[in-house]
Scaffold this active site. Structure first.
Site, PDB file in Angstrom:
ATOM      1  N   LYS A 192       0.620  -0.779  -0.037  1.00 54.20           N
ATOM      2  CA  LYS A 192       0.115   0.163  -0.099  1.00 54.20           C
ATOM      3  C   LYS A 192       0.645   1.096   0.097  1.00 54.20           C
ATOM      4  O   LYS A 192       2.024   0.832   1.112  1.00 54.20           O
ATOM      5  CB  LYS A 192      -0.895   0.159   1.045  1.00 54.20           C
ATOM      6  CG  LYS A 192      -2.270  -0.835   1.219  1.00 54.20           C
ATOM      7  CD  LYS A 192      -2.963  -0.925   2.343  1.00 54.20           C
ATOM      8  CE  LYS A 192      -4.112  -0.816   2.685  1.00 54.20           C
ATOM      9  NZ  LYS A 192      -4.862  -1.083   3.443  1.00 54.20           N
TER      10      LYS A 192
ATOM     11  N   ARG B 135     -16.111  11.727  11.918  1.00 55.67           N
ATOM     12  CA  ARG B 135     -17.617  12.504  11.100  1.00 55.67           C
ATOM     13  C   ARG B 135     -18.230  11.688  11.608  1.00 55.67           C
ATOM     14  O   ARG B 135     -18.278  10.180  12.003  1.00 55.67           O
ATOM     15  CB  ARG B 135     -17.185  13.082  10.188  1.00 55.67           C
ATOM     16  CG  ARG B 135     -16.763  12.407   9.038  1.00 55.67           C
ATOM     17  CD  ARG B 135     -16.589  12.374   7.463  1.00 55.67           C
ATOM     18  NE  ARG B 135     -15.990  11.385   7.025  1.00 55.67           N
ATOM     19  CZ  ARG B 135     -16.556   9.541   6.121  1.00 55.67           C
ATOM     20  NH1 ARG B 135     -18.026   9.451   7.070  1.00 55.67           N
ATOM     21  NH2 ARG B 135     -15.978   9.239   5.875  1.00 55.67           N
TER      22      ARG B 135
END
Lengths: 170, 505, 505, 170
Positions: free
Chosen positions: C161, C295
């Protein structure tokens, strides 16, 4: 262009300039007025956001805003002059029309009868309900165009009332 | 058959309730057949059903009330059950019998239960056997002198009611004994002329009474339960406008007692399927059986939202002969639900019905909001059917949350092209008495109207309306006089107008 | 300020989430300020908010990402709190800090929590201290030879990654040790060219893994709870398409253990407000922390429907410094909820985004259906923002009821004027594997596509399509050639066409 | 009027008479077909109620029904004759247009290159996503009208591909 606009007996002097700016009683207002299709409008003034449904019917403008109905009269310079000159005007049409198709159940007025605004003159059955149609003006019944048992279409003229002249405020 | 297996349902109705039943059937995987009159070809129930058959003219007697055609359509399409919805033939015992004689399942109670509960005196006799409290009153068919004696015994004020009346028609309140004789004579005359039947009876007139009803569910396995109450006192001319579940007026003790009474009333006629026991409850929490509605009610969603039970699905389950899903009485509702009936009628003109095409419709959405409706942008509201266009229902953890969400949903809801009663509901939801839960069945007619707002509009709102009205008139005038040459800075405030119109061409 | 009293909220967002926050604020009686770019003047968030301020051009960098302007608008309008929604500046620690420095309340977690959780390595270090299990892997900044050694230790398959990647970009799976060296070189080159940073790390590649996340709620009084899990494995290109609560894969024991882990992860950064712990769960129910979203999530409604908690309202309550409403972990969800993201993208053309005006929209309504949306008939979908146009959410007592309702709602939903992915969802809801709950994060990309339906269309459907297509072409041809003279019996099948068109003129 | 309609390689002979009656492969069908506005249609046939969204694009008619997309070719007598006479026809347009405004990230084809239907020729960024635009036909790249980094509007022509002639089934 200068207008006098009357709502609930309150009087507003509103000036709309060619550049689109709006003055209310001489004060400049930041206004963004926008049609959203049909009779739906969005108005943002001084950042406040409003939505209103606006329709008009023979010079009276109906504004539905925040669940409330306001009736406005918007007079331009010519109309203001006219009213100032004449002092008074008849207070509106005395025609009672069928607001929807239906069956006349009863005619409760007779020709020559004096009626007050709001008096029932015809009972019309429609949508499974009996609806009382009322005189829109004070006056005298001039003519009756239907009888009980008769089917009528929307906007058919049912009764005519000759309005009594009345004072008008400006 | 009253219960038994079936594989396809014919819905003998239209509008939102037809759509509601299609949805319930679809959630159960059962195909549906819709029927429609000339003016309903484009209605949602026709489009959402698996099959749709035209049955006649726009007037109900030409189509939705034609029991023979409905049974014929069921035969032709292979539907083996009929759901009547509410209204039309829903409480017609004869039709229910014909459906069953045709070998179809009737999704509702037995014709006998419908017939008994459909007859005031028979219903009173039936429930009285199960010790259900009734409003003190007389039987029908009594002569004048006996009625006067009875009225004195019941105590004034009393209500004179026409035997053939209904839905608020043929009723006359009498406050004092000295007015009784004259009122009785007038009532008999009116009943004779209106219904061709001058027979009347009298009832105690309850003061400050509320209309509270209990939802009943009973299956063919001998189970009968209640799912709590609905508060339906917000009415106008005996038409319900707003319903809640639960009622602010009902505590746990009253719910237990009234619930037991409602079950006893339903059991008095061996009731099977969903039904409603309507009651009057006076200020002192005395309650009286009014009538039983032997069908699904318009206001059933508020019960669904506080129980989690899908009543239309339970009706189908019960009619299939299965055990119903819920097994216990509902004593503790989950949260609070309110329903506002959105009608095509003008609250500013004595609630006059309004017809025409819905040109624009923006539905309220989001958390806690449910809409049950059979219309869409483009729908035509015709004079042939009732004026209800949608039911707006909100749920909240508390009554206050449900009310705030209802206020918000009402303010988002846009219906254009005809008059509707959303302003009435907005005004009601701003009423301190309503918010405080202080109202009875006379509240709307006696103490609430559209001309006296409890809060005056603010100066700011008034000015905004003045600006909007003036810009509207100004613009219309300019369009009319074909003034096309724009001034040099004209784009500033009008820029969006042009932009939007370009976008929407 | 991170928490404290406030009286007006500026919403630094657009679309459905801006509308969602306006609704929550309205239900709490708090006024809102919307902001809008050039192309959003007619959007619902602008019309539903109490105030609305234009902030710039259509591109996000000209408007919704302009933190300076947002703070300035808050100052000018007297808004003393800012809600960021999701996306745009929601997870921008710097902006959160600026908001707080300006003396405004930030409706979200502290900038420090955002910053830590926004940095992969910092997040891993933080949660590791609280014993949160991590996918076995390496740190960033390691040279090639150490990475190869580490990969061998972790065991193949592994995932390379890019440190600077995200949202699925810069990832490369390696199945066998002999392919590692070449894959590593390629990955570094790609990362260098795509992100200007060739640094990579490696992680164990989980097989048949599901994406399951936990909703966290924490207030400033030291309370942290979880509200259960959401199943988010139905993804395409790492974009979630369908979410559920609860997950078929999670039993009470796993929920308890993962919930405790999620709370520990949130507490590791002193988290306050609503947040989500995203995890990978392999076939053997081993679970690993993936990241924390600091959030409100797009998919928050499914949690709301099975808990009764209004998460947006809780966010506001918590930011005001109050205690949050719910006080206990959710171990037993009430019923089941499913969300389908309705995107303006064509499932038949590789999910290509579609822009244009929504010419017709008929929303699904009725029991168990919720729509969260910021659009209406007439809305323009522009290329400037993401392609989500609505969230369709259904609730049922069981997963099966929720799915049946979703199927029904999808079949009722009509959106015209642009391409959308409703056909994708209908196809998915007909998939046996999905219905059975058997899927992992690769399901959509590897085993599901729009060309292989699990059920072939019936002969009847095919014939109906043939008739419809032919009548359509026939009619168009007649219109084109201006054949106006109708044949004598022409009215029979076409009568409605004319009638409808008259009605809708 | 007689038509041959082809859907998923199934062939239907459909006759629409002047009186509006519909025959499918010679059998009469009871059909009520109605436009609901825009591209939305209601069809009731043999009591079954269907709703379909119907659009057409250069002779191909796309019918979306029950969540499924069907592509139909409706051939009238003239078209059937034409195809019978010609035996083959080019298999469609080779223009790759921008389906929405956006930014060209890369052009992955070169002029003269042979491409197969479905090969990516341009990558366009829009709505925060990179979208691969593919060749609609087998053929040869005839011309390229954009380059990487260029902003394009909806329907801008990006690449033209000269289609290889192919057999067509009737």
């Amino acid at each position: 262009m200068k207008y006098v606009t009357i709502i609930n007996n309150e009087r507003y002097e509103i000036e709309i300039d060619n550049d689109g700016s709006v003055l209310v009683n001489g004060e400049l207002r930041d206004v963004d007025f926008l049609n959203l299709g049909g009779s739906l409008f969005s108005l943002i003034t001084e950042n406040k956001s409003f939505e209103a449904v606006i329709d008009d019917d023979e010079g009276r403008i109906a504004v539905m805003m925040r669940g409330r109905l306001f009736e406005a009269q918007v007079l331009d310079e010519r109309a203001i002059l006219l009213i100032q000159r004449r002092g008074a005007q008849p207070s509106g049409s005395g025609e009672v029309q069928a607001p929807m198709p239906g069956l006349v159940v009863a005619v409760t007025a007779t020709v020559g009868q004096k009626v007050q605004q709001g008096d029932t003159v015809v009972i019309l059955e429609s949508m499974k309900m009996q609806n009382e149609l009322k005189s829109p003006v004070d006056g005298v019944v001039a003519s009756i165009h239907v009888e009980a048992g008769q089917a009528v279409d929307k906007n058919d003229l049912l009764v005519e009332i000759k309005a009594a002249a009345s004072e008008t405020s400006t | 058959m009253q219960t038994g297996p079936f594989n396809k349902i014919l819905i003998a109705n239209r509008g939102e309730i037809a759509v509601r039943i299609i949805r319930a059937a679809r959630d159960l995987g059962i195909p549906t057949v819709a029927v429609y009159s000339d003016v309903d070809r484009t209605a949602l129930h026709v489009r959402y059903a698996d099959e749709a058959v035209h049955i006649g003219g726009p007037r109900p007697v030409e189509s939705y009330l034609r029991g023979d055609r409905l049974i014929d359509v069921a035969r032709r399409t292979g539907a083996d059950a009929i759901h009547p919805g509410y209204g039309f033939l829903a409480e017609n015992a004869e039709f229910a019998g014909e459906v069953m004689n045709a070998g179809l399942v009737w999704i509702g109670p037995s014709p006998e239960a419908i017939a008994t509960m459909g007859d005031k005196q028979a219903a009173r006799s039936a429930v009285r056997r199960n010790k259900v409290p009734l409003i003190p009153g007389t039987e029908a068919g009594m002569p004048d002198e006996e009625l006067i004696y009875a009225a004195r015994k019941i105590g004034f004020p009393v209500l004179i009611k026409a035997v053939a009346g209904g839905g608020g028609k043929g009723m006359r309140p009498v406050q004092r004994e000295e007015d009784f004789a004259e009122a009785l004579a007038t009532a008999r005359r009116e009943a004779e002329s209106a219904f061709g039947n001058g027979d009347v009876y009298i009832e105690k007139l309850l003061l400050g009474a509320r209309h509270i009803e209990f939802q009943i569910l009973a299956d063919a396995h001998g189970n009968t339960i209640h799912l709590g109450e609905r508060e339906c006192s917000i009415q106008r001319r005996h038409q319900k406008l707003v319903e809640e579940a639960p009622s602010v007026f009902v505590d746990l003790d009253l719910r237990e007692r009234m619930g037991a009474m409602a079950i006893a009333a339903a059991e008095s006629v061996g009731y099977v399927n969903a039904g409603t026991i309507e009651c009057m409850v006076d200020r002192d929490k005395n309650y009286y059986f009014l009538e039983m509605n032997t069908r699904l009610q318009v206001e059933h969603p508020v019960t669904e939202l506080v129980t989690g039970v899908d009543l239309a699905k339970e009706q189908i389950r019960i009619a299939r002969g299965r055990r119903m899903g819920p097994t216990e009485n509902l004593l503790e509702p989950k949260g609070w639900a309110i329903e506002c009936r959105i009608n095509a009628e003008d609250p500013y003109a004595n609630f006059m019905p309004s017809t025409g095409q819905i040109t624009t419709m923006i539905l309220p959405t989001g958390p806690g909001v449910r809409v049950d409706s059979g219309v869409f942008s483009g729908s035509e509201i015709t004079p042939y059917y009732d004026s209800m266009i949608a039911k707006l229902i909100t749920w909240g953890e508390t009554r206050s949350e449900a009310m705030l969400r209802m206020r918000r949903a009402l303010s988002e809801y846009r219906i254009m092209g005809l008059k509707h009663n959303i302003p009435f509901h907005i005004n009601l939801l701003n009423s301190i008495s309503f918010i405080a839960g202080q109202f009875d069945t006379n509240f709307v007619e006696q103490r609430f109207n559209m001309n006296t707002y409890e809060q005056r509009p603010t100066t700011g709102d008034m000015e905004t309306v003045a600006i909007a009205a003036t810009l509207y008139a100004h613009r219309k005038r300019r369009l009319a006089s074909q003034v096309v040459a724009p001034a040099k800075r004209d784009a500033s405030n009008w820029k969006w107008m042009g932009r939007f119109e370009r976008m929407h061409r």
